[in-house]
Enzyme design. Sequence first.
Site, PDB file in Angstrom:
ATOM      1  N   ARG A 111      12.598   6.763  10.144  1.00  0.00           N
ATOM      2  CA  ARG A 111      12.066   7.040  11.604  1.00  0.00           C
ATOM      3  C   ARG A 111      12.956   5.745  12.332  1.00  0.00           C
ATOM      4  O   ARG A 111      13.260   5.020  11.879  1.00  0.00           O
ATOM      5  CB  ARG A 111      10.669   6.768  12.029  1.00  0.00           C
ATOM      6  CG  ARG A 111      10.078   5.428  11.378  1.00  0.00           C
ATOM      7  CD  ARG A 111       8.521   5.244  11.974  1.00  0.00           C
ATOM      8  NE  ARG A 111       8.232   3.666  11.695  1.00  0.00           N
ATOM      9  CZ  ARG A 111       7.044   3.369  11.961  1.00  0.00           C
ATOM     10  NH1 ARG A 111       6.193   4.141  12.327  1.00  0.00           N
ATOM     11  NH2 ARG A 111       6.612   1.957  11.318  1.00  0.00           N
ATOM     12  N   GLU A 150       7.599   0.262  19.337  1.00  0.00           N
ATOM     13  CA  GLU A 150       8.036  -0.998  18.724  1.00  0.00           C
ATOM     14  C   GLU A 150       9.654  -1.117  18.622  1.00  0.00           C
ATOM     15  O   GLU A 150      10.305  -1.092  17.559  1.00  0.00           O
ATOM     16  CB  GLU A 150       7.513  -0.996  17.198  1.00  0.00           C
ATOM     17  CG  GLU A 150       6.204  -1.145  17.326  1.00  0.00           C
ATOM     18  CD  GLU A 150       5.536  -1.536  16.061  1.00  0.00           C
ATOM     19  OE1 GLU A 150       6.257  -1.177  14.679  1.00  0.00           O
ATOM     20  OE2 GLU A 150       4.393  -1.903  15.746  1.00  0.00           O
ATOM     21  N   CYS A 158      23.030  -3.032  15.644  1.00  0.00           N
ATOM     22  CA  CYS A 158      23.822  -1.930  15.246  1.00  0.00           C
ATOM     23  C   CYS A 158      25.233  -2.621  15.401  1.00  0.00           C
ATOM     24  O   CYS A 158      25.464  -3.249  16.188  1.00  0.00           O
ATOM     25  CB  CYS A 158      23.659  -0.754  16.124  1.00  0.00           C
ATOM     26  SG  CYS A 158      24.553   0.513  15.595  1.00  0.00           S
ATOM     27  N   CYS A 160      28.182  -0.284  15.150  1.00  0.00           N
ATOM     28  CA  CYS A 160      29.024   0.711  15.377  1.00  0.00           C
ATOM     29  C   CYS A 160      30.207   0.330  16.280  1.00  0.00           C
ATOM     30  O   CYS A 160      30.159  -0.583  16.919  1.00  0.00           O
ATOM     31  CB  CYS A 160      28.352   1.976  15.497  1.00  0.00           C
ATOM     32  SG  CYS A 160      27.868   2.329  17.184  1.00  0.00           S
ATOM     33  N   CYS A 163      28.853   0.337  20.008  1.00  0.00           N
ATOM     34  CA  CYS A 163      28.080  -1.053  20.146  1.00  0.00           C
ATOM     35  C   CYS A 163      29.459  -2.146  20.573  1.00  0.00           C
ATOM     36  O   CYS A 163      29.271  -2.873  21.422  1.00  0.00           O
ATOM     37  CB  CYS A 163      27.403  -1.515  19.000  1.00  0.00           C
ATOM     38  SG  CYS A 163      25.802  -0.297  19.053  1.00  0.00           S
ATOM     39  N   GLU A 306      -2.200  -1.662  18.573  1.00  0.00           N
ATOM     40  CA  GLU A 306      -2.317  -1.584  17.232  1.00  0.00           C
ATOM     41  C   GLU A 306      -2.829  -2.598  16.326  1.00  0.00           C
ATOM     42  O   GLU A 306      -2.439  -3.496  16.547  1.00  0.00           O
ATOM     43  CB  GLU A 306      -0.976  -0.845  16.746  1.00  0.00           C
ATOM     44  CG  GLU A 306      -0.352   0.432  16.945  1.00  0.00           C
ATOM     45  CD  GLU A 306       1.093   0.516  16.245  1.00  0.00           C
ATOM     46  OE1 GLU A 306       1.020  -0.033  15.286  1.00  0.00           O
ATOM     47  OE2 GLU A 306       1.692   1.368  17.015  1.00  0.00           O
ATOM     48  N   TRP A 314       2.424  -1.511   3.720  1.00  0.00           N
ATOM     49  CA  TRP A 314       3.887  -1.664   3.765  1.00  0.00           C
ATOM     50  C   TRP A 314       4.094  -3.219   3.104  1.00  0.00           C
ATOM     51  O   TRP A 314       5.061  -3.803   3.001  1.00  0.00           O
ATOM     52  CB  TRP A 314       4.612  -1.757   5.206  1.00  0.00           C
ATOM     53  CG  TRP A 314       3.585  -1.929   6.327  1.00  0.00           C
ATOM     54  CD1 TRP A 314       3.004  -1.259   7.084  1.00  0.00           C
ATOM     55  CD2 TRP A 314       3.592  -3.208   6.635  1.00  0.00           C
ATOM     56  NE1 TRP A 314       2.312  -2.069   8.269  1.00  0.00           N
ATOM     57  CE2 TRP A 314       2.615  -3.523   8.128  1.00  0.00           C
ATOM     58  CE3 TRP A 314       3.775  -4.795   6.367  1.00  0.00           C
ATOM     59  CZ2 TRP A 314       2.131  -4.497   8.731  1.00  0.00           C
ATOM     60  CZ3 TRP A 314       3.444  -5.915   7.145  1.00  0.00           C
ATOM     61  CH2 TRP A 314       2.560  -5.696   8.328  1.00  0.00           C
ATOM     62  N   PHE A 356      -1.498   5.855   2.669  1.00  0.00           N
ATOM     63  CA  PHE A 356      -2.369   4.937   2.057  1.00  0.00           C
ATOM     64  C   PHE A 356      -2.462   3.566   3.237  1.00  0.00           C
ATOM     65  O   PHE A 356      -3.102   2.625   2.748  1.00  0.00           O
ATOM     66  CB  PHE A 356      -1.875   4.452   0.646  1.00  0.00           C
ATOM     67  CG  PHE A 356      -2.086   5.279  -0.537  1.00  0.00           C
ATOM     68  CD1 PHE A 356      -3.369   5.925  -0.677  1.00  0.00           C
ATOM     69  CD2 PHE A 356      -1.124   5.716  -0.921  1.00  0.00           C
ATOM     70  CE1 PHE A 356      -3.502   7.072  -1.427  1.00  0.00           C
ATOM     71  CE2 PHE A 356      -1.056   6.716  -1.977  1.00  0.00           C
ATOM     72  CZ  PHE A 356      -2.111   7.421  -1.979  1.00  0.00           C
ATOM     73  N   HIS A 357      -1.909   3.988   4.390  1.00  0.00           N
ATOM     74  CA  HIS A 357      -2.506   2.881   5.341  1.00  0.00           C
ATOM     75  C   HIS A 357      -3.765   3.297   5.869  1.00  0.00           C
ATOM     76  O   HIS A 357      -4.113   4.361   6.193  1.00  0.00           O
ATOM     77  CB  HIS A 357      -1.230   3.250   6.534  1.00  0.00           C
ATOM     78  CG  HIS A 357      -1.562   2.080   7.588  1.00  0.00           C
ATOM     79  ND1 HIS A 357      -2.574   2.036   8.330  1.00  0.00           N
ATOM     80  CD2 HIS A 357      -0.688   1.230   7.930  1.00  0.00           C
ATOM     81  CE1 HIS A 357      -2.308   0.861   9.128  1.00  0.00           C
ATOM     82  NE2 HIS A 357      -0.984   0.438   8.907  1.00  0.00           N
TER      83      HIS A 357
END
Length: 669
Positions: A111, A150, A158, A160, A163, A306, A314, A356-357
Amino acid sequence: MRIERLKGFAYGGDYNPEQWGPEYWVEDMKLMKKAGVNLISLGIFSWAKLQKDEQTFDFSWLDTVMDLLAEYGIAADLATATAAVPAWAYGRYPDLFPVDKQGNRLWYGSRQTYCPNSPSYHRLTAALVRMIGERYKDHPALAMWHVNNEYSCHVSVCYCDTCAAEFRTWLKQRYGTIDGVNASWGTSFWSQWYYSWEEVMPPRQTTTQHNPGQVLDYQRFMSDSLLNCYLIEKHILREITPDVPITTNFMLEWKPLDYVKWAKEIDVITWDSYPNPAVGVHPARNALDHDLMRGLAGDKPFMLLEQSPSQVNWRKVNTVKYPGLNRLYSMQTIARGGEGVMYFQWRQSRRGAEKFHAACITHTGDEHSRVFKEVVSIGKELKELAELSTSKIEARVGIIYDYENWWAVEYAPGPSGEVSYRAIVLDYYTACYDAHIPVDIIFQESDLSAYDVVIAPLCYMVRPSLAQQVERYVSNGGTFVTSFFSGIADEEDAVFENGYPGPLRTVLGIQVEEFNPLEDHMYNVIANREQAGESTVSLWTEYVRLEGAQAYAEYTQDYLAGEPAVTRNTFGEGAAWYVSARPEAGYMRELLLHICTEAKVKPLITAPLGVEVTIRTGSAASWMFILNFTREPVTVDLGEYSGTDLRDRRTVRGKLEVAGTDLRIIKLD
Ligand code: GLA
Ligand code: ZN
């Protein structure tokens, strides 16, 4: 701009209904009501489910969820869904792919995979945001816009070609000419001189250390590039719904973005808090970020957007929040001035990387889990505290926090690669926290005169405005404290002429002649000259020459024996302190207590270590929070305070017991 309609604290979390069939949605609404939920963050990762190709959108499922929320009286922090780009877009627009330092393309399949300067990303997100904005602008459930998610997690830099080109444009704006860049970065060094713009590159993988000026500017540029992504969305939303507050969620202990610059563009400052619940993590670590967010917010509201109701997925090992800890961390938000407590996430996923969070509704799928029961009881408690929601924290001590300084001091090749900005800020913050002295996190441009004591830990980079302010502030009676490796470089990261601590030298009344950082196995010892008190010191020592200051403590070992370690300089009406090494926590606490006492700043009350104490002050009343982060009962002494314990409406004064992992909230007389 606040979320007026909530009339009290926000409570809720991330809701990902697209992971579930519609048969779950009504059940979710009912359970949300049961838990006292009044706000949910919706659609954060929904892009792929909202848009099938560039022309085809499908909002039908989101319409249903929004309507259900309205029906159940729950407000939506509605996401713009731009955080995770759908797979179909990459095939058509390869400029979306971010590129790492080594030149590798980062693929989709996870993501938040996009180049912040990708023209396609800007265009596609703008189109999606406009569609969402127009569609839901008048929806009764809409309470706040949640832009993206976030920013800079998981691609903070980055490298590239897009950029690279944008970086040159950014540099042109900052320096005007290529020689301006050469002068700022000092490219006479190592044959780095640039003759044309095309030669200038991002700090891609090279043979050894990069030019620090180039690295610093690239960090500034990346923070600005991501901010530009946010602003593209913000401007569209502001145009469509001028009165709906806009947020994007900040992160804990986060370095890549200059949040001071970002915060100016955000209506409600929100952040995501994931302290490691393993026993032994000092609660000051999380408290510092709350205070940072409150400082970033200024007069605007801030809230927790959050946190996990129990474990995350994680870390290598993901321990649970043992019973009571979720409540304690939730109330820490409130104790430190927050206006809401939210979770990631509402219902635990069955598939995907976060299965499993922890979540409010766990894999048991019902309302009988320990976690859900805690969520319900916290919701109830927050509702009862509604009258506190606009009260504020007051502090006489300010700690300066600075992102550019953070970037520069940690990139500095030498004297020690072990220097961590957060760790040193935390040393000073924890000393105040443990002494129960309230602190505001402030910034280099803040008005120092609002504080009796200003602390600038590891203030390596000093901007001219700060240097001038500190002199004025101390000569007018303020107390200034700074640490080793401060006053070293200007905002181009060039070392000040005429030695350290540069523009702070006069006010501190010292000169630092050399740094002697210590390896892990090395230490020195410092001892106070007049008062009792000594400490081993690690990480760093310095050879300090007095230029008018007095030595408060001196080194006792090695070639530094007898030389000043902690100094105090009377300057005008005030005092400036310098701590040239890294002492132990106990010494730091005593030192800060001594400095604050001299500046007439008192601890709120007397309480043991591991207990957090704050006061929220409203227009008609004040409330004291006493949070016991230890697992044993403790006794605190309320001193001059008395009041009504909100738990049982009893009057309390003098000594008060607080059970392990428990808290008291006292409405003060
Ligand atoms: C971040 C993200 C959430 C989720 C949590 C898990 O905060 O914003 O989407 O992945 O982490 O801890
Ligand atoms: Zn890029």
